[in-house]
Design an enzyme around this catalytic site. Structure first.
Site, PDB file in Angstrom:
ATOM      1  N   LYS A 163      46.276   1.624  41.763  1.00  0.00           N
ATOM      2  CA  LYS A 163      45.693   2.207  40.265  1.00  0.00           C
ATOM      3  C   LYS A 163      46.680   3.111  39.472  1.00  0.00           C
ATOM      4  CE  LYS A 163      41.853   2.705  38.081  1.00  0.00           C
ATOM      5  NZ  LYS A 163      40.859   1.447  37.787  1.00  0.00           N
ATOM      6  N   HIS A 190      50.542  12.273  60.854  1.00  0.00           N
ATOM      7  CA  HIS A 190      50.175  11.499  59.709  1.00  0.00           C
ATOM      8  C   HIS A 190      51.240  11.981  58.307  1.00  0.00           C
ATOM      9  CE1 HIS A 190      46.969   8.843  61.085  1.00  0.00           C
ATOM     10  NE2 HIS A 190      46.572  10.192  61.743  1.00  0.00           N
ATOM     11  N   CYS A 228      50.843   7.477  64.448  1.00  0.00           N
ATOM     12  CA  CYS A 228      49.905   7.811  65.376  1.00  0.00           C
ATOM     13  C   CYS A 228      49.206   6.589  66.524  1.00  0.00           C
ATOM     14  CB  CYS A 228      48.467   8.133  64.385  1.00  0.00           C
ATOM     15  SG  CYS A 228      46.968   9.083  65.110  1.00  0.00           S
ATOM     16  N   TYR A 229      48.324   5.850  66.027  1.00  0.00           N
ATOM     17  CA  TYR A 229      47.874   4.826  67.032  1.00  0.00           C
ATOM     18  C   TYR A 229      49.225   4.019  67.162  1.00  0.00           C
ATOM     19  CZ  TYR A 229      45.636   0.992  69.060  1.00  0.00           C
ATOM     20  OH  TYR A 229      45.229  -0.116  69.946  1.00  0.00           O
ATOM     21  N   GLY A 273      44.880   4.016  64.025  1.00  0.00           N
ATOM     22  CA  GLY A 273      43.535   3.157  64.362  1.00  0.00           C
ATOM     23  C   GLY A 273      42.756   3.737  65.269  1.00  0.00           C
ATOM     24  N   GLU A 328      51.702  10.525  55.892  1.00  0.00           N
ATOM     25  CA  GLU A 328      51.264   9.717  54.603  1.00  0.00           C
ATOM     26  C   GLU A 328      50.135  10.984  54.092  1.00  0.00           C
ATOM     27  OE1 GLU A 328      50.476   8.829  57.569  1.00  0.00           O
ATOM     28  OE2 GLU A 328      48.343   8.321  57.733  1.00  0.00           O
ATOM     29  N   ASP A 342      41.918  -1.385  34.131  1.00  0.00           N
ATOM     30  CA  ASP A 342      42.424  -2.711  34.698  1.00  0.00           C
ATOM     31  C   ASP A 342      42.354  -3.760  33.587  1.00  0.00           C
ATOM     32  OD1 ASP A 342      42.586  -0.961  36.811  1.00  0.00           O
ATOM     33  OD2 ASP A 342      41.020  -1.884  37.949  1.00  0.00           O
TER      34      ASP A 342
END
Ligand code: XMP
Length: 529
Positions: A373, A172, A82-83, A55, A174, A230
């Site tokens: 997705k 991070h 992180c945050y 954040g 991710e 979709d």
């Protein structure tokens, strides 16, 4: 069904959806919720683990997003990123301070612990590269925490209290730049939280079909099918669940890519593989007459959107009242329309906005509401949808209407459809050739994430044989992008572009020039209008 679940608690960082996607890639279901979610609600969720995201704030400042100590006392493993890592340390009695310099980008990290069996860093080498982006740093770990990694500038790149299952990571995992990021997240969710990995698309399809049957009963369902990924996957799921109780209305607005209307009909129409009622509305002329003389992009968008509602409304009236209106909403739509927390509302394009106001139905049904997705695509493959449809590139709701600069006419639609068809054909051939010569499982580095031909409103003089021409210029667009918010022009090999140019000039009547658009986004947008 009792699905194992991880909660991603959103503190406003830019990678929050990415964290959730990476967890799902470990075959573990997760949801994103605001850090404002009350503790009682969190307790009810029966979680296997919690991840606190990054954040933009400083956790020691007044008014900064925070959470009470109780969150760390639930007996559920918590990973702060992180945050989230700083916040965890701050709340549990460690110290977070502002560093003299920001640590940003790829950074070498030295692993000091947690490498044993079922440790956070099991399988991670003693030195590895991670993605850092922080001003504040943890200068003192909270009581009970051991330092698990450091960098040249950051004494606590990771810390953990393995007894309590609490872990704080400054970097991070991710982000793909973190070399062992996937392994670290896998270690957390699968080993530390003990998730078995029960989130799989084959079981999703099976379970969702059962859920749809239970919910719909003998009711009737109406779905607006656009031919995009979709709505097609939603149609496939609903058809498998309830067959002819489903009616799909497909509006061909005459602004689709070449042959696309027929391709949609081939899959979902009476000769296709799915059992459902398929209604194709050929509304081309209606759209062209509404668009005649209109040049302004936003006005065109509005007309196309409104006309869609009108056409759909007319069809819905013919069908009469239905029990459910189905929509192909996916998880990023849900997240981006706001969690009530810190994350910004980003989404500005809505394709079928307003539809629910014009149809007589009792309830909305959104079978893809929890999927990202890539998961929607996997579900599509499970349902046996053609790969060409499942891996289709994004196509804007207003279609070719915003790829023809200025007034839209049937003639211009024909030109842009034909040019675009050639462009896609040549890109596909070049990609195939590259695969044969290199790696069949990979794609060339230049392979664009979105590409199309657009028709400029410019006519210029040329010469064809012995004759002077005064024809249109086609613009080729191709971009590399991850999130479609920023993009770079793709470096398509020159010989491919030349081939496309010569085919377009030779095969498409009305075109005598071809341009390649080099503009990045920003300042350009991906579409030309
Ligand atoms: P831009 O042109 O804004 O495009 O850089 C970003 C992505 O959004 C798509 N796009 C649209 N999609 N309705 C849509 O459904 C629209 O009006 C629209 N405009 C752009 C575009 O194709 C790209 O993927």
């Amino acid at each position: 069904m009792t699905q194992e679940k991880i909660l991603v608690l959103d503190f406003g960082g830019q990678y929050n959806q990415l964290v959730a996607r990476r967890v799902r890639e470990c075959n573990v279901y997760c949801e994103i919720a605001s850090y404002k979610t009350p503790i009682d609600k969190i307790k009810e969720m029966k979680l296997k683990g919690i991840i606190l995201t990054g954040g933009p704030n400083s956790c020691y400042e007044e008014g900064a997003p925070t959470y009470s100590k109780e969150l760390f006392e639930l007996g559920i493993p918590v990973l702060g990123l992180c945050y989230g890592a700083q916040l965890m340390s701050h709340v549990l009695g460690g110290k977070v301070e502002r560093a003299a310099n920001r640590e940003y980008g790829k950074t070498k990290v030295y692993v000091d612990g947690g490498t044993g069996k079922n440790g956070l860093f099991e399988g991670v080498p003693a030195e590895t590269v991670v993605w850092m982006s922080h001003f504040d740093y943890i200068s003192k770990t909270a009581p009970g925490f051991k330092i698990l990694a450091h960098t040249d500038n950051c004494p606590v790149a990771a810390a953990g209290d393995s007894e309590k299952g609490l872990y704080a990571i400054q970097f991070h995992p991710e982000v793909l730049h973190t070399e062992k990021g996937k392994e670290i997240l896998f270690n957390f969710v699968r080993k530390i939280c003990g998730c078995s990995g029960d989130w799989r698309m084959d079981s999703f399809v099976e379970t969702t079909i059962k859920e749809i049957r239970a919910k719909v009963g003998n009711g009737r369902v109406l779905l607006a099918l656009s031919g995009g990924v979709d709505s097609s996957v939603a149609a496939g799921l609903l058809s498998r669940a309830i067959g002819k109780q489903l009616t799909c209305v497909f509006v061909d607005h005459g602004l689709l890519r070449k042959n696309e209307g027929d391709e949609v009909e081939a899959v979902f129409g009476p000769k296709g593989q799915f059992d459902l009622n398929f209604i194709r509305v050929n509304a081309q002329e209606r759209y062209y007459s509404k668009l005649a003389g209109v040049e302004e992009p936003e006005r065109k968008r509005k007309i196309i959107g409104e006309e869609f509602i009108r056409v759909f409304e007319e069809e819905a009236k013919k069908i009469g009242a239905v029990d459910f209106l189905a929509q192909g909403t996916i998880y990023p739509d849900v997240v981006e329309s706001g969690l009530g927390g810190e994350s910004a509302v980003i989404k500005s394009h809505h394709n079928v906005g307003g539809l629910p106001d014009f149809v007589d139905f009792k309830e909305i049904i959104e079978p893809l509401r929890n999927l990202f997705k890539d998961e929607v695509r996997k579900a599509g493959l499970e349902l046996g949808l053609p790969e060409k449809l499942v891996f289709r590139q994004p196509f804007p709701g207003p279609g070719l209407g915003i790829r023809i600069i200025g007034e839209v006419t049937a003639e211009k639609v024909r030109i842009v459809q034909d040019a675009d068809f050639i462009y896609r054909d040549e890109i596909a051939k070049a990609a195939e050739k590259w695969k044969q010569e290199n790696d069949p499982a990979d794609s060339p580095a230049w392979m664009p994430d979105q590409y199309f031909a657009a028709l400029t409103n410019m006519r210029s003089v040329g010469v064809m044989g012995d004759e002077r021409t005064y024809d249109y210029a086609v613009a080729l667009r191709a971009v590399k992008t991850i999130d479609f918010m920023t993009a770079e022009a793709a470096e398509i090999p020159f010989e491919v572009l030349q081939k496309v140019m010569s085919r377009i000039i030779n095969e498409v009547r009305g075109v005598n020039r071809v341009f390649y658009d080099l503009t990045s986004k920003p300042p350009g947008t991906i579409e030309l209008e």
